[in-house]
Motif scaffolding. Structure first.
Motif, PDB file in Angstrom:
ATOM      1  N   ASP A  38      37.792 -24.565 -58.786  1.00  0.00           N
ATOM      2  CA  ASP A  38      37.996 -24.827 -57.354  1.00  0.00           C
ATOM      3  C   ASP A  38      36.643 -24.795 -56.672  1.00  0.00           C
ATOM      4  OD1 ASP A  38      40.788 -25.225 -56.787  1.00  0.00           O
ATOM      5  OD2 ASP A  38      41.123 -23.111 -57.268  1.00  0.00           O
ATOM      6  N   LEU A  39      36.524 -25.541 -55.566  1.00  0.00           N
ATOM      7  CA  LEU A  39      35.330 -25.534 -54.735  1.00  0.00           C
ATOM      8  C   LEU A  39      35.738 -25.218 -53.307  1.00  0.00           C
ATOM      9  CD1 LEU A  39      33.515 -28.718 -56.092  1.00  0.00           C
ATOM     10  CD2 LEU A  39      32.806 -26.346 -56.432  1.00  0.00           C
ATOM     11  N   LEU A  40      35.111 -24.191 -52.735  1.00  0.00           N
ATOM     12  CA  LEU A  40      35.447 -23.746 -51.388  1.00  0.00           C
ATOM     13  C   LEU A  40      34.158 -23.546 -50.599  1.00  0.00           C
ATOM     14  CD1 LEU A  40      37.960 -20.983 -52.534  1.00  0.00           C
ATOM     15  CD2 LEU A  40      38.605 -23.233 -51.665  1.00  0.00           C
ATOM     16  N   ARG A  41      34.310 -23.396 -49.278  1.00  0.00           N
ATOM     17  CA  ARG A  41      33.139 -23.164 -48.430  1.00  0.00           C
ATOM     18  C   ARG A  41      33.519 -22.220 -47.302  1.00  0.00           C
ATOM     19  NH1 ARG A  41      28.271 -25.962 -46.758  1.00  0.00           N
ATOM     20  NH2 ARG A  41      27.074 -24.283 -45.780  1.00  0.00           N
ATOM     21  N   SER A  42      32.770 -21.144 -47.161  1.00  0.00           N
ATOM     22  CA  SER A  42      32.791 -20.358 -45.926  1.00  0.00           C
ATOM     23  C   SER A  42      31.407 -20.596 -45.328  1.00  0.00           C
ATOM     24  CB  SER A  42      33.080 -18.885 -46.217  1.00  0.00           C
ATOM     25  OG  SER A  42      32.157 -18.358 -47.140  1.00  0.00           O
ATOM     26  N   SER A  43      30.584 -19.597 -45.161  1.00  0.00           N
ATOM     27  CA  SER A  43      29.181 -19.887 -44.859  1.00  0.00           C
ATOM     28  C   SER A  43      28.455 -20.283 -46.143  1.00  0.00           C
ATOM     29  CB  SER A  43      28.505 -18.674 -44.207  1.00  0.00           C
ATOM     30  OG  SER A  43      28.656 -17.530 -45.015  1.00  0.00           O
ATOM     31  N   ASP A  44      28.876 -19.722 -47.279  1.00  0.00           N
ATOM     32  CA  ASP A  44      28.331 -20.064 -48.590  1.00  0.00           C
ATOM     33  C   ASP A  44      29.272 -21.003 -49.328  1.00  0.00           C
ATOM     34  OD1 ASP A  44      26.031 -18.112 -48.671  1.00  0.00           O
ATOM     35  OD2 ASP A  44      27.677 -16.684 -48.459  1.00  0.00           O
ATOM     36  N   PHE A  45      28.753 -21.685 -50.328  1.00  0.00           N
ATOM     37  CA  PHE A  45      29.592 -22.426 -51.259  1.00  0.00           C
ATOM     38  C   PHE A  45      30.210 -21.441 -52.252  1.00  0.00           C
ATOM     39  CE2 PHE A  45      26.632 -25.800 -49.955  1.00  0.00           C
ATOM     40  CZ  PHE A  45      27.544 -26.801 -49.617  1.00  0.00           C
ATOM     41  N   ILE A  46      31.489 -21.609 -52.536  1.00  0.00           N
ATOM     42  CA  ILE A  46      32.194 -20.758 -53.490  1.00  0.00           C
ATOM     43  C   ILE A  46      32.634 -21.629 -54.652  1.00  0.00           C
ATOM     44  CG2 ILE A  46      34.153 -19.215 -53.880  1.00  0.00           C
ATOM     45  CD1 ILE A  46      34.109 -18.680 -50.818  1.00  0.00           C
ATOM     46  N   VAL A  47      32.112 -21.331 -55.829  1.00  0.00           N
ATOM     47  CA  VAL A  47      32.448 -22.084 -57.035  1.00  0.00           C
ATOM     48  C   VAL A  47      33.339 -21.188 -57.896  1.00  0.00           C
ATOM     49  CG1 VAL A  47      31.580 -23.261 -59.077  1.00  0.00           C
ATOM     50  CG2 VAL A  47      30.280 -23.360 -56.929  1.00  0.00           C
ATOM     51  N   SER A  77      19.245 -21.583 -61.248  1.00  0.00           N
ATOM     52  CA  SER A  77      18.956 -21.072 -59.914  1.00  0.00           C
ATOM     53  C   SER A  77      19.146 -22.184 -58.897  1.00  0.00           C
ATOM     54  CB  SER A  77      17.519 -20.550 -59.858  1.00  0.00           C
ATOM     55  OG  SER A  77      17.126 -20.260 -58.545  1.00  0.00           O
ATOM     56  N   PHE A  78      19.344 -21.797 -57.632  1.00  0.00           N
ATOM     57  CA  PHE A  78      19.441 -22.771 -56.537  1.00  0.00           C
ATOM     58  C   PHE A  78      18.349 -22.508 -55.499  1.00  0.00           C
ATOM     59  CE2 PHE A  78      23.680 -21.878 -58.245  1.00  0.00           C
ATOM     60  CZ  PHE A  78      24.082 -23.149 -58.630  1.00  0.00           C
ATOM     61  N   TYR A  79      17.337 -21.743 -55.901  1.00  0.00           N
ATOM     62  CA  TYR A  79      16.367 -21.234 -54.943  1.00  0.00           C
ATOM     63  C   TYR A  79      15.461 -22.317 -54.364  1.00  0.00           C
ATOM     64  CZ  TYR A  79      13.267 -17.731 -52.889  1.00  0.00           C
ATOM     65  OH  TYR A  79      12.543 -16.953 -52.017  1.00  0.00           O
ATOM     66  N   ASP A  80      15.327 -23.436 -55.053  1.00  0.00           N
ATOM     67  CA  ASP A  80      14.479 -24.509 -54.542  1.00  0.00           C
ATOM     68  C   ASP A  80      15.225 -25.429 -53.585  1.00  0.00           C
ATOM     69  OD1 ASP A  80      16.035 -25.308 -56.773  1.00  0.00           O
ATOM     70  OD2 ASP A  80      14.838 -27.124 -56.971  1.00  0.00           O
ATOM     71  N   ILE A  81      16.524 -25.214 -53.407  1.00  0.00           N
ATOM     72  CA  ILE A  81      17.328 -26.047 -52.506  1.00  0.00           C
ATOM     73  C   ILE A  81      17.204 -25.517 -51.086  1.00  0.00           C
ATOM     74  CG2 ILE A  81      19.678 -26.803 -51.943  1.00  0.00           C
ATOM     75  CD1 ILE A  81      20.314 -26.677 -54.922  1.00  0.00           C
ATOM     76  N   SER A  82      16.960 -26.396 -50.139  1.00  0.00           N
ATOM     77  CA  SER A  82      16.790 -25.979 -48.756  1.00  0.00           C
ATOM     78  C   SER A  82      18.122 -25.555 -48.159  1.00  0.00           C
ATOM     79  CB  SER A  82      16.187 -27.110 -47.929  1.00  0.00           C
ATOM     80  OG  SER A  82      15.955 -26.697 -46.607  1.00  0.00           O
ATOM     81  N   GLY A  83      18.127 -24.414 -47.460  1.00  0.00           N
ATOM     82  CA  GLY A  83      19.343 -23.920 -46.811  1.00  0.00           C
ATOM     83  C   GLY A  83      19.244 -22.433 -46.588  1.00  0.00           C
ATOM     84  N   ASP A  84      20.034 -21.921 -45.619  1.00  0.00           N
ATOM     85  CA  ASP A  84      19.957 -20.499 -45.281  1.00  0.00           C
ATOM     86  C   ASP A  84      21.186 -19.726 -45.755  1.00  0.00           C
ATOM     87  OD1 ASP A  84      21.791 -21.519 -43.519  1.00  0.00           O
ATOM     88  OD2 ASP A  84      20.782 -20.816 -41.699  1.00  0.00           O
ATOM     89  N   HIS A  85      21.916 -20.276 -46.745  1.00  0.00           N
ATOM     90  CA  HIS A  85      23.039 -19.560 -47.339  1.00  0.00           C
ATOM     91  C   HIS A  85      22.900 -19.642 -48.862  1.00  0.00           C
ATOM     92  CE1 HIS A  85      24.986 -18.692 -43.557  1.00  0.00           C
ATOM     93  NE2 HIS A  85      24.751 -19.938 -43.172  1.00  0.00           N
ATOM     94  N   GLY A  86      23.991 -19.815 -49.588  1.00  0.00           N
ATOM     95  CA  GLY A  86      23.858 -19.839 -51.028  1.00  0.00           C
ATOM     96  C   GLY A  86      25.132 -20.233 -51.740  1.00  0.00           C
ATOM     97  N   VAL A  87      25.196 -19.894 -53.032  1.00  0.00           N
ATOM     98  CA  VAL A  87      26.309 -20.257 -53.901  1.00  0.00           C
ATOM     99  C   VAL A  87      26.881 -18.990 -54.534  1.00  0.00           C
ATOM    100  CG1 VAL A  87      27.003 -21.524 -55.969  1.00  0.00           C
ATOM    101  CG2 VAL A  87      25.301 -22.511 -54.419  1.00  0.00           C
ATOM    102  N   ILE A  88      28.193 -18.812 -54.412  1.00  0.00           N
ATOM    103  CA  ILE A  88      28.908 -17.722 -55.065  1.00  0.00           C
ATOM    104  C   ILE A  88      29.625 -18.289 -56.280  1.00  0.00           C
ATOM    105  CG2 ILE A  88      30.692 -15.944 -54.828  1.00  0.00           C
ATOM    106  CD1 ILE A  88      30.286 -16.248 -51.735  1.00  0.00           C
ATOM    107  N   TYR A 112      25.867 -14.043 -56.962  1.00  0.00           N
ATOM    108  CA  TYR A 112      25.452 -14.720 -55.730  1.00  0.00           C
ATOM    109  C   TYR A 112      24.017 -15.222 -55.889  1.00  0.00           C
ATOM    110  CZ  TYR A 112      24.332 -15.756 -50.913  1.00  0.00           C
ATOM    111  OH  TYR A 112      23.949 -16.401 -49.767  1.00  0.00           O
ATOM    112  N   PHE A 113      23.821 -16.523 -55.561  1.00  0.00           N
ATOM    113  CA  PHE A 113      22.514 -17.161 -55.657  1.00  0.00           C
ATOM    114  C   PHE A 113      22.149 -17.761 -54.300  1.00  0.00           C
ATOM    115  CE2 PHE A 113      24.451 -17.169 -59.805  1.00  0.00           C
ATOM    116  CZ  PHE A 113      23.419 -16.754 -60.646  1.00  0.00           C
ATOM    117  N   GLY A 114      20.962 -17.417 -53.797  1.00  0.00           N
ATOM    118  CA  GLY A 114      20.561 -17.867 -52.480  1.00  0.00           C
ATOM    119  C   GLY A 114      19.766 -19.166 -52.501  1.00  0.00           C
TER     120      GLY A 114
END
Length: 269
Positions: free
Chosen positions: A139-148, A162-173, A190-192
């Motif tokens: 499933d794929l969901l979104r609150s402030s972060d992406f939830i995988v 890692s997702f650290y090189d992706i621009s954004g102020d939240h992350g991936v759970i 959790y990855f920011g």
């Protein structure tokens, strides 16, 4: 200016586990720039700043690069310091925060935080996130972060990108049902993104505010035993109560000392 500072391992059963947070106590609010400089100097995922309020304490949280609206392990650390240093007489403390009033109760050798829950919605994710997963999400969901939501517990534990090189102020759970570990219901990591300043957060209370609704519904439970499977690792219990979630865990003081700072407005000349 001299201020007390502590470092606490939150959601930890022993020192060097859980999520380290710094806690700075002041008589009055510090400026945004001072908080930001202290947090950048500390280089832990969050630094909590507390000072007295009329009905408890004010509380703010800063990563090394930005202020955040909600932080579970930083709240736990702040409460632990107040209780362990005998700064409060009661068995609960209330914090005034950007996410409203948050109450922390001491229960034996654990702390229970009363937090808001988030209602994640189905979503799609960008190709640059999907291609790094290495598996097809359940499933794929979104609150402030992406939830995988992941099919197997091992996919979460063994994820090595890692997702650290992706621009954004939240992350991936990343999260899955815990089917390989006795005594646990769910597992997560959790990855920011770049702007949050955290590549992987060791244990993230606010992430569980987002995933608890999903897993309580899926597993037909109101109480979940959770583990965040970062290299440090950390345990917490999540209980859904209406539109709130009770997050419970332990905390251990690692160090305490003093910050030696220029007074606000001091040019340093």
């Amino acid at each position: 200016m001299k201020l007390p500072i502590y470092q606490v391992d939150s959601f930890a059963h022993r020192v060097f586990s859980g999520n380290p947070a710094a806690v700075v106590i002041s008589r009055d609010a510090l400026s945004d720039s001072m908080c930001m400089q202290i947090a950048a100097e500390n280089k832990v995922s969050e630094t909590s700043f507390i000072w007295p309020a009329e009905d408890g304490y004010h509380l703010r949280w800063f990563t090394p690069t930005t202020e955040v609206d909600l932080c579970g392990h930083g709240t736990l650390a702040a409460a632990h310091v107040l209780f362990s240093e005998n700064s409060i007489d009661a068995d609960s403390v209330q914090f005034s925060t950007a996410s409203g009033a948050l109450t922390v109760q001491r229960i034996g050798n654990e702390y229970q935080m009363n937090f808001p829950t988030y209602q994640p919605q189905p979503t799609e994710i960008a190709d640059n996130i999907r291609e790094r997963l290495g598996f097809e999400p359940k499933d794929l969901l979104r609150s402030s972060d992406f939830i995988v939501v992941v099919t197997t517990e091992q996919n979460v534990r063994e994820f090595s990108d890692s997702f650290y090189d992706i621009s954004g102020d939240h992350g991936v759970i990343l999260t899955a049902e815990a089917t390989d570990t006795d005594g646990l219901d769910i597992i997560s990591r959790y990855f920011g993104f770049k702007e949050i300043g955290i590549e992987e957060d060791p244990v993230t209370g606010s992430a569980h505010c987002a995933i608890v609704q999903y897993w309580c519904n899926k597993l037909d439970k109101e109480i979940l035993d959770a583990f965040q499977a970062s290299p440090r690792g950390g345990y917490l219990t999540c209980e859904r109560v209406g539109d709130r979630v009770l997050l419970k865990g332990k905390a251990i003081t690692y160090l305490k000392g003093e910050c030696y700072l220029e007074s606000e407005g001091d040019s340093g000349d």
